[in-house]
Design an enzyme around this catalytic site. Structure first.
Site, PDB file in Angstrom:
ATOM      1  N   VAL A 100       0.873  -1.168   0.000  1.00 47.73           N
ATOM      2  CA  VAL A 100       0.000   0.000   0.000  1.00 47.73           C
ATOM      3  C   VAL A 100       0.912   1.221   0.000  1.00 47.73           C
ATOM      4  CG1 VAL A 100      -1.826   1.249   1.240  1.00 47.73           C
ATOM      5  CG2 VAL A 100      -1.731  -1.259   1.353  1.00 47.73           C
ATOM      6  N   CYS A 101       0.551   2.208  -0.828  1.00 50.82           N
ATOM      7  CA  CYS A 101       1.243   3.499  -0.790  1.00 50.82           C
ATOM      8  C   CYS A 101       2.739   3.292  -1.083  1.00 50.82           C
ATOM      9  CB  CYS A 101       0.979   4.133   0.591  1.00 50.82           C
ATOM     10  SG  CYS A 101       1.344   5.886   0.725  1.00 50.82           S
ATOM     11  N   THR A 102       3.611   3.960  -0.372  1.00 47.90           N
ATOM     12  CA  THR A 102       5.047   3.832  -0.622  1.00 47.90           C
ATOM     13  C   THR A 102       5.618   2.490  -0.157  1.00 47.90           C
ATOM     14  OG1 THR A 102       5.414   5.051   1.429  1.00 47.90           O
ATOM     15  CG2 THR A 102       5.525   6.307  -0.612  1.00 47.90           C
TER      16      THR A 102
END
Lengths: 212, 212
Positions: A100-102
């Site tokens: 998720v995300c970075t």
């Protein structure tokens, strides 16, 4: 089904908790919060800590890996050989490897996004090419057993997609109703494709500060 | 601006973490996770603990109260005189008093929903009338300074709405973009108004078990 959600100092809470809330509803699933050392891990805002009940060595072969993102702490995790080595080995036997995300930058640093399409937080998209991955501006990007999700809140969508893959569409819909996920954001600025230029600039300034 | 998010054993993580992630982006906001006793509070699934850095007595007068829900643990919190007393007193001076999911039942037990429209998790809607509140099937219900949100994931929408009230529409849109909240659930079963009867029945059975 063993699910390992990695946490580390500086992770973003919702990146981890969104998928946790969905995946913990799966039948026969056991969610484990894992970290390099056991104990409390502080989120990137420093206002909250989550407890890792397990270490990486407790879960060498999870069925599902979830790697949340964050800001500075994520950059540090993406250089931590112990974490990267665990991801490489866990990925070799996992059924699903997700971020998720970075968190995608940690998967990238572990070398498992090479030649693949992937997504991450819009503000970190330029980092993906360093790891041989191609940024794709979709909310959830699946490449075989690897699924990457966009920024922060997208982990909920990713996990519902994954729940459908694992337990079927009916069970995923049941989970969606259990968490009453019928989103109605009061504004429509959640994507750089939709937000005004002035909003993007303000958000970019706020997020980039967190990486410095 | 002091924000107090109450946690207690048996709360639902996403109820608390959704609003936390949004509200911690507000300028000059300080988010505090508070509980009756300091330390780790286990979520309703038992797979995760969050740490309360503060006690109720540390934050007698927060500007914003956020009361997350859960299952059995929420029913216990709604009978805990120390918690209810803190809520009553904090509400007397708060700028905003909010709940997510069955957190509304705790607000109700504290006597502050009497005569008001409110929402909660769809599966707990019949409880609200015990507290003199009228269930409204909206995702976010505002009555003056009191805002209640529907089940689990709705705290994100509630907090974005609140961010708009506090800091204006532009800042709320910036926060929406920071958390990349451009939801794209793979199914459309997040509300009892949309889900199939068979899905509702399965979800109801799963949730009701958690209250027994």
């Amino acid at each position: 089904m063993d699910i390992a959600i990695l946490i580390y100092d500086g992770f973003t809470a919702l990146d981890a908790v969104g998928p946790y809330e969905v995946l913990s509803c799966l039948p026969n699933a056991k969610v484990h919060f894992v970290s390099k050392e056991p104990g409390l891990k502080r989120t990137h805002t420093k206002a909250l800590s989550l407890s890792a009940d397990y270490t990486l060595t407790d879960l060498p072969n999870p069925d599902i890996l979830v790697i949340p993102g964050g800001t500075r702490g994520t950059m540090a995790a993406a250089k931590d050989e112990t974490i990267l080595d665990w991801i490489k080995k866990a990925h070799a036997t996992s059924k699903w490897t997700t971020s998720v995300c970075t968190g995608a930058l940690i998967l990238g640093a572990a070398g498992i996004l090479r030649g693949l399409k992937a997504t991450t937080h819009w503000c970190a998209k330029d980092y993906l090419s360093q790891f041989g991955a191609e940024y794709t501006n979709d909310r959830v990007v699946q490449q075989g057993k690897i699924i990457t999700a966009a920024g922060v809140s997208s982990g909920i969508d990713m996990a519902l997609h994954l729940a459908g893959e694992i337990a079927g569409k009916e069970m995923a819909q049941v989970i969606q109703l259990i968490i009453e996920y019928d989103p109605k954001p009061p504004f429509d600025s959640g994507s750089i494709l939709k937000a005004d230029e002035s909003i993007i600039e303000l958000a970019e300034n706020a997020v980039k500060r967190e990486f410095e």
